[in-house]
Design a protein around this motif. Sequence first.
Motif: not given
Lengths: 262, 415
Positions: A115, A108-109, A203, A111-113
């Motif tokens: 957010v 999972v990228p 991130v 940034i998705i993690t």
Amino acid sequence: MSAIRLAWWVVGLAVAVFLVAPLLVIVPLSFSDGSFLHFPLPGIGMRWYRAFFSSDFWLTALWNSLTIGIASTIVATALGTLAAIGLWLAVIPGASAIMAVLLLPLVVPAIITAVALTFAYAPVGLASTHGGLIIAHALLASPFVVVTVGATLSQFDRTLLRAASSCGAGPVTAFRRVMLPVILPGVVAGAVFAFATSLDESVVVLFLAGPSQRTLPRQMFAGLKDTIELTILAAATMLVVLSLVLMLLVRFLSARGEARRP
Amino acid sequence: MAHVAAIETGKAAAALARRARRAGYGQKVSAALLVLPLLLFVLVAFAAPIGAMLKRGVEDREVAPVLPRTIGALSGWSGTALPDEPVFAALVEDLREARAAGTLPSAASRLNHDQAGLRTTLIGSARRLAAPFEGPAREAVLRADPAWGQLETWGALARARGPWTDFFLLAALDLKRDAAGTIRAVAEEQAVFRTVFGRTFWIAAMVTAITLVLAYPLAALIALSRPAVASALLFAVLLPFWTSLLVRTAAWMVLLAREGVANHALVALGLFGAPQQLLFNRFAVVVAMVHILLPFMVLPLYAVMRQIPPIHLRAASSLGAHPVSAFRRVWLPQTLPGIGAGCLMVFIQALGFYITPALLGGGADQMLPYFIGFYANQTVNWGMAASLSLLLLAATLLIVGLYGQLVGFGAVRTS
């Protein structure tokens, strides 16, 4: 032939230089006496290291990075090692689906993690806490432990466990006295990967952490958005040295694992 | 006698098989128990939050609870003409109630994501309609805010009826349903996401291509040179690989800064008259991304090249093959799994880059992850952040799956 060979060597070496040059540039700059970002240096000194170690911001960031790194490494290594042993011990139904879930944090990228975890952890009071960040980093680090320990286990001789149990050892004793000593290099290598993952993570910490969970990457990010101070380069140099130590540790461990094999 | 012995043996074998099965079963149970803690940890603390966030991309529950009568009355609305008096009356009742309960802001900001200005319309109308009035509701509402005389204001309400919606997903593709429900492209000046998707894929593809071109000769050099040279070169790959991403981004910022090393050197060499702005542009982003992702290309290439017996190349040349054709016909085909694995890893990671473009890029170099962060943090538009995440994750998983189908994950081991 020789012209092609020469061109090949020149290109290959140029790429190798491209890879290390940026790192080699920041190291001497961090020992500058002045505050310029270019060479020649006006003088050499420990000015920026003194600035680092006398700044509450940087010291807190260093402390946070180390404590969050160590705590998440312990969680990831414990859970990851158990899971790797489980996956090695027997073929459980749905093993490949389980493996896919366990490797999810890797795919999972970031940034998705970042957010998603912020969104989910805030209502349960885990946003802007050390606990929340430790959980997040343990999640991101656990796939490395599963993969590394799993690779070591694939070399482990199953008859050793049967021999231990026929000698009257219980499963816990057999694990502690027979299996663990053999797979220890793999477990430690997994732990080093886990620690490096937490130390590097930038991130999730940007979204999930509050002002009192500032880690080194977050502090560097804030500094880079501002005017660049050479204190950042002192921090960066220390991180490069730390990475070097971690890398050599893993190489040493894998060499030891290699040597143990028949 | 023999018969009895056979029966005995058969019994013993069955008992043995039973015991083995039981042992095997026991082993499966303990294996499952060992996997369970991490599995639960990842499911509860990771997969569930990701799922919950992605759900926000197709969910719409902010308006219906606040304006229940209006949404209910709009259910049969065609979208081709202004709704009838009962809908207006329902709106007045809903607005009064929501204003008293203080629930209006969340619905107002959701509608504002659909059409800028609707927040003011909703809150202002609620204030103006709070006092009792004479005559039909329609006149009073239109007097309170003329925006209620436009079809699209009602379209926004109808689109937000929930509980499920394709509004955010369509918006992420620069599409929108009009009041009648037909999907249309949004106005030119509002269309941003197709550009962002195109830019994200373009940067990722460019970075992948450049890393492949740079990594291939280096990996071959490591695979084919003497052990001492090979380990020195491998060190040059592994050191940046282990170094923090932020450290490497910081290094590029220092190198490319206006007062930085590169500018200073280029001015000193007389190539530049004055320091140039090398930062905050596409060039800086691509150079740093290539630098950061190069090890992910070199390592799988090297892993594959190491397995190719050097005798293959020698055999080709002893059979009279020109070095170029020996490379093309003997060496290159055997490195294809490494090329595939390296490109996959670099491309997927490049799609998700956040920190490096944020620090080294300008406004026109921000990639999809930046907009996910922007909608989650700045405008608190979770639906938009979630639908963009959904599309990014779908693209990532699609590429991983496609690779697994075409090449297989067993083809290359990178460690």
